[in-house]
Design an enzyme around this catalytic site. Structure first.
Site, PDB file in Angstrom:
ATOM      1  N   CYS A   1       0.765  -1.290   0.048  1.00  0.00           N
ATOM      2  CA  CYS A   1      -0.058  -0.006  -0.038  1.00  0.00           C
ATOM      3  C   CYS A   1       0.862   1.303  -0.055  1.00  0.00           C
ATOM      4  CB  CYS A   1      -1.065   0.093   1.128  1.00  0.00           C
ATOM      5  SG  CYS A   1      -2.199  -1.502   0.990  1.00  0.00           S
TER       6      CYS A   1
ATOM      7  N   HIS B   1      -3.080   6.689   4.730  1.00  0.00           N
ATOM      8  CA  HIS B   1      -3.650   5.456   3.978  1.00  0.00           C
ATOM      9  C   HIS B   1      -4.613   4.942   4.440  1.00  0.00           C
ATOM     10  CE1 HIS B   1      -3.956   1.433   2.350  1.00  0.00           C
ATOM     11  NE2 HIS B   1      -3.439   0.871   3.373  1.00  0.00           N
TER      12      HIS B   1
ATOM     13  N   ASN C   1     -10.797  -0.314   1.927  1.00  0.00           N
ATOM     14  CA  ASN C   1      -9.231  -0.313   1.740  1.00  0.00           C
ATOM     15  C   ASN C   1      -8.997  -0.391   0.127  1.00  0.00           C
ATOM     16  OD1 ASN C   1      -6.634  -0.538   1.494  1.00  0.00           O
ATOM     17  ND2 ASN C   1      -6.592  -1.761   3.387  1.00  0.00           N
TER      18      ASN C   1
END
Length: 314
Positions: free
Chosen positions: A110, A243, A273
């Site tokens: 990520c 994030h 996500n």
């Protein structure tokens, strides 16, 4: 370096928590309490990592202050590839029809978006490019195991595109003041906490607590490092784009940095996500409220463990 334009793409299909309650008994309240997620987007059968990226690039073109033919570097960012050989970046190159330029796709979980920015920074420093196109695209639901009660409900799909130039192209450009990335694969359960094995069971997260602890450590740490080396403090920052992994992580990072939760830009509640695309998608979503001179921190953490932070001035 300067961000000249940014645009994102989200699939139309919305998957609410009710889907997972029917599937495996995870209630809406249970999911929201632990993650903040209420719903997420899912790509259709006709969509994939490449098509979503191309949609984002087409939206970007409308706001680009120069023609796409001026692009001399393309960097893709993803950990959910549609094709491991004809990569994300090459698919975008084919679409915009700009040939004989450097084209590369990066995967560092990520944190891939900020690693892509650093790659661009390196090409610019070596005078090998002047105008870059970065695309972050994640097709998490192609790999996700929805029956997994630990992580199957977390994931959403989406893509974002950014044009970045070595020199300022207009007064509307955002300046990338600094970027840093790092790896912490030697700590905790980095090697097993989040894995994606396409020939096995897809994305799993057997050690979510370890992910949480280290994300809450490295995201503020990286943010403060970027601030310190630019002679700034957290009070100089207008917004933070973390994030989009877990709303509890964002709140914890806010507490560690000593800022209001209102400072934290968030879309995980309705997108889930979206991997390395998530923090840039929230920049695109909120660009209308940014004002000239605003300073923004983008901070990321991914499986592996990868991490990073970027300082942007509007």
């Amino acid at each position: 370096m300067f961000i000249n334009a940014i645009a994102s793409y989200l699939p139309e299909q919305i998957i609410t928590n009710a889907y997972f309650e029917e599937l495996n008994g995870l209630t809406d309240d249970w999911i929201i309490e632990r993650t903040g997620i209420r719903e997420r987007r899912k790509a259709s059968a006709e969509e994939n990592t490449h098509t979503m990226a191309i949609q984002a690039v087409d939206k970007l073109t409308a706001n680009l202050p120069y023609d796409l033919s001026g692009i001399d570097l393309i960097v893709g960012a993803t950990y959910t590839p549609h094709d491991c050989i004809f990569t994300l970046a090459h698919a975008v190159q084919h679409h915009i029809n700009v040939g004989e330029i450097p084209v590369v796709t990066i995967s560092s979980a990520c944190s891939s978006l900020l690693n892509a920015v650093e790659i661009v920074q390196g090409y610019f420093a070596l005078n090998k490019a002047t105008k870059a196109l970065i695309i972050a695209s994640e097709h998490n639901t192609a790999y996700n195991n929805e029956d997994d009660t630990k992580a199957g409900h977390l994931w959403g799909d989406g893509a974002v595109a950014l044009s970045i130039s070595k020199e300022r192209t207009s007064e509307a450009d955002w300046e990338i003041k600094d970027v840093l990335t790092g790896g912490a694969a030697n700590v905790g359960k980095a090697s097993v906490s989040v894995t994606l094995k396409p020939l096995d069971r897809g994305i799993i997260m057997p050690f979510g607590k370890d992910v949480f602890i280290n994300a809450c450590t490295y995201m503020p740490k990286a943010s403060l490092q970027v601030l310190e080396r630019n002679g700034l403090t957290i009070s100089d920052i207008k917004y933070i784009a973390p994030h989009q992994a877990n709303l509890r992580i964002s709140k914890n990072v806010a507490g560690t940095l000593g800022v209001s939760e209102d400072v934290m830009l968030s879309n995980i509640q309705y997108l889930g996500n979206t991997g390395c695309a998530g923090c840039a998608i929230t920049l695109d979503e909120n660009k209308g409220k940014f004002e000239k001179g605003d300073k923004i921190i983008v901070t990321v953490f991914g499986g592996g463990y990868s991490y990073g932070a970027m300082l942007v001035e509007i």
